[in-house]
Each structure stands twice: as C-alpha cells, then as structure tokens.
Design an enzyme around this catalytic site. Sequence first.
Site, PDB file in Angstrom:
ATOM      1  CE  LYS A 182      32.768  14.767   0.675  1.00  0.00           C
ATOM      2  NZ  LYS A 182      32.863  15.962   1.527  1.00  0.00           N
ATOM      3  CB  ALA A 217      40.509  10.414   4.607  1.00  0.00           C
ATOM      4  CB  THR A 223      51.393  17.202   9.064  1.00  0.00           C
ATOM      5  OG1 THR A 223      52.326  18.215   8.702  1.00  0.00           O
ATOM      6  CG2 THR A 223      50.302  17.869   9.897  1.00  0.00           C
ATOM      7  CG  ASP A 224      56.724  18.575   9.380  1.00  0.00           C
ATOM      8  OD1 ASP A 224      55.677  18.933   8.776  1.00  0.00           O
ATOM      9  OD2 ASP A 224      57.869  18.778   8.924  1.00  0.00           O
ATOM     10  CD  GLU A 225      52.391  21.839   7.166  1.00  0.00           C
ATOM     11  OE1 GLU A 225      51.607  22.790   7.301  1.00  0.00           O
ATOM     12  OE2 GLU A 225      52.666  21.350   6.058  1.00  0.00           O
ATOM     13  CE1 TYR A 280      46.754  19.255   6.669  1.00  0.00           C
ATOM     14  CE2 TYR A 280      48.883  20.322   6.934  1.00  0.00           C
ATOM     15  CZ  TYR A 280      48.128  19.177   6.724  1.00  0.00           C
ATOM     16  OH  TYR A 280      48.757  17.957   6.572  1.00  0.00           O
ATOM     17  CE  LYS A 290      46.716  15.443   9.539  1.00  0.00           C
ATOM     18  NZ  LYS A 290      46.057  14.250   8.949  1.00  0.00           N
ATOM     19  NE  ARG A 305      50.828  28.655   2.415  1.00  0.00           N
ATOM     20  CZ  ARG A 305      51.345  27.428   2.250  1.00  0.00           C
ATOM     21  NH1 ARG A 305      52.134  26.899   3.161  1.00  0.00           N
ATOM     22  NH2 ARG A 305      51.072  26.735   1.162  1.00  0.00           N
TER      23      ARG A 305
END
Length: 378
Positions: A36, A84, A135-137, A184, A188, A315
């Site tokens: 995009k 994406a 992701t590992d998150e 986030y 995911k 954060r």
Amino acid sequence: MKRTIIITGGAGFIGSHVVRLFVNKYPEYRIINVDKLTYAGNLANLKDVENKPNYTFVKADICDFDTIYALMRNENVDGVIHLAAESHVDRSIKDPFTFARTNVMGTLSMLQAAKLYWESLPEKWDGKRFYHISTDEVYGALEMTRPEGIEPPFSTKASSGKHHLAYGELFFTEDLKYQPHSPYSASKASSDHFVRAFHDTYGMPTIVTNCSNNYGPYQFPEKLIPLFINNIRHRKPLPVYGKGENVRDWLYVEDHARAIDTTFHNGKVAETYNIGGFNEWRNIDIIKVLINTVDRLLGRREGEDMGLVTYVTDRAGHDLRYAIDSSKLQRELGWEPSLQFEEGIEKTVRWYLDNQEWMDNITSGEYEKYYDDMYKGR
Ligand code: NAD
Ligand code: TYD
C-alpha cells in the site's frame, strides 16, 4: 519449476530483502510485490530489482479484498508470503485501530482471497502455500532471572547454535502459549490464529514463522537501531526508554530473508517455526556499541557521543525480555544465522552512514512531526 508468488509488504524493511532475494535467486518465478506504500513502504528500497523481468509492483491495500482476489485469479498466484503489517509498537499504543485493521482484517482478506481462488481450481490446494510472517512478541515477555547477565560484548558465534541465555533460563519455544501485551503483538497474535484456523478448518496449506527483532539496511528510522544511528550522526538526543535494561534477541535481516526462503520451500505445512539470532542484548549495551561504532566510522573519538543518552519515560507495557529458541528450524530445515552481531552491526552502521540520502528522503517532511509527537512529554 515456475511459480507466481505474491509478497505483501515488499516495499518495507524485511519485505524488500525478501523480494530482492527471491527475484535474484529464482529468475523462473514471477514475484508480485503488493504494498500500500504507507509511511513505512518505500520503493527506493528496491531500486536494484525494479527493472528485473520477473518482478512486478502492485500498489494495493491488503484489506481491499476485491482487488486482492482479482489479482490472485488474473495472475494465477500459487504462493503468498505475507509480510504487510503495521509493525511499530509505539504507534500501536497511540493508534490500535490501524493495527487491528491491517494486521487482523488485512490478513483475513489475504487468506479469504487465496482460499476462494485456490478452492476454485481443479487441483485445489496442490502446490499452493500461504506463508505468514509473524513475530516473537506474540509470546509475551520473559523474566530476567539473571539480571546482571553476561558482560558484553558477546562473542558467542551465533551459528554455533548454542543459545547463550544471557539474561535468564527461559526462552520462547513454538509450543508456548500466546500472551501478547501490546496492541501490535495482540494484532499479530490474532492474525496468526486466523492463519492456523484456515488450515484447520479448510485445509489451506499454511506455515507461520515467529521471528525476533531484525536489524540491517532499509529499516524505517522509528525503530531503535536506525533511529539511534541517525541521531548519533546528527548529535541529537537518544531517547532510552526506562532504564535501558530491556532485552531483545537480534537477527540480521538478510538472515531472516534466508530463513523465509528455506521455510517457504521446505517447511512442513501447518507447522510453526521460530526464527532468532541466539543473540540477546540489553538496549543500553547495544546503544553503547552504536555510539562507539558511529563515532569511530565518522572519525570522532570513540564514545565521544555517550552524553547523547537521555533516559525518558518508559514505553507503556514495555516487554522486559525476548529470547527465542530457533533450534527447531536449525534441526529440521538446516537454517542458521550466518552473521555474528558485532559484524552485522558494523555492516549496518556503515550502510546508514553511506546512504544518507535514503535517510534524508525519509526523515524530511512528515517524519519531523511524527518524531516530535512521539517524543513530546517523554
Ligand atoms: P515495515 O513496517 O518496515 O513494512 C511494512 C510494509 O507493509 C510497508 O511496506 C507498508 O507499506 C506495507 N503495508 C502496511 N499496511 C499495508 C496494507 N494495509 N496493505 C498493503 N501493504 C501494507 O515492517 P517490517 O519491519 O519489514 O516487518 C514486516 C513483517 O515482519 C511484519 O509482518 C512484522 O510483523 C514482521 N516482523 C518484523 C520484525 C522486525 O524486527 N521488524 C520481527 C519479526 C516479525
Ligand atoms: P523497537 O526497535 O521499537 O522494537 P520492538 O519494540 O519491536 O522490540 O525497540 C527495541 C527496544 O528499544 C525496545 O525495548 C524499546 C527500545 N527503544 C528505546 O529505548 N528508545 C526508542 O526510541 C525506541 C524506538 C526503542
């Protein structure tokens, strides 16, 4: 064998390395980059492959189901490598809706388009593959059971396959339950669940990989490493969240792209593989390496810019430690990281210093406003 593969997010950081690898390594494939071009997408990342005959760029939103479905059918797509996404944790804290839209609904739109097209073919799922990059998150955060850690620099050879477990005994394995903390990682995690659901419900040949923090050329300078290299160069403050003690596992981006190539071609359908560098670092230790490296390469006295370190408000919900076990990928598919961190950081810093024009193009205009907003009040 001829194949037509859509790579989504190919104008972003990791996607551009994946596109470059596939376009150069597989001239017999047709690679369609669907992106995009959000703030993070940049066609300048792909200058060296844009004229290759096996490469096409399509500007499209993955949430636009009709466009994606038509593209699948018209181009006879048989593989999807889906990167994406909205990818920055700090942005997700400010604007979670955009993350739910792209990461969850966008992934669902990709899955549904692939499903409808592939199911309509006589051979159905045969020779098809939907590969989702995660992701590992999603696994949440690990404890620091060894807060003093091992003194850097760590010279453990990443490719020895030995995790040096610098800051604790536990690390993420594929069977761990998902416990995302940020908008986030929650988005995911949700997209990963949808991908697996499409395998379990419809039999779609899916694969998921969960990778640790990447670094290297072409990363948007909102992420720690490129942001700090650029700030050190311009002698701007380095906003270190909290005490700088959070730990991440770092992998050179080209090693991730190689892992994606290996997994796309040889991974087992319905499996999950972790990808990581066996390379845990506290933020503050990386920051010191960055300062020393930038100073040295710019002919300054090493460490001259240590004073730029500025501790700022942490954060929200900041995950303390990520550490990933990628031994399954090593054992089953023979992939391992090729670069030691010290080597990768040197290459990376050199690249950003040599490509100031790339950085200037990105950091002019809108970026200033983003940067001011992000760090206002910290
Ligand atoms: P990035 O932010 O650099 O690039 C994302 C790309 O996706 C951009 O080109 C952007 O234009 C495109 N995009 C965003 N929304 C879109 C939409 N609605 N439709 C079409 N294109 C859209 O991200 P990255 O760091 O390269 O990460 C790529 C993938 O890898 C993501 O799925 C991310 O979750 C995953 N990942 C990243 C890391 C990391 O350290 N960067 C680690 C593990 C996994
Ligand atoms: P980042 O590159 O945003 O990746 P992620 O949050 O996905 O791990 O951040 C890496 C680490 O660096 C993370 O612990 C947050 C920290 N950080 C800072 O201390 N200051 C910053 O300005 C940024 C962007 C990150």
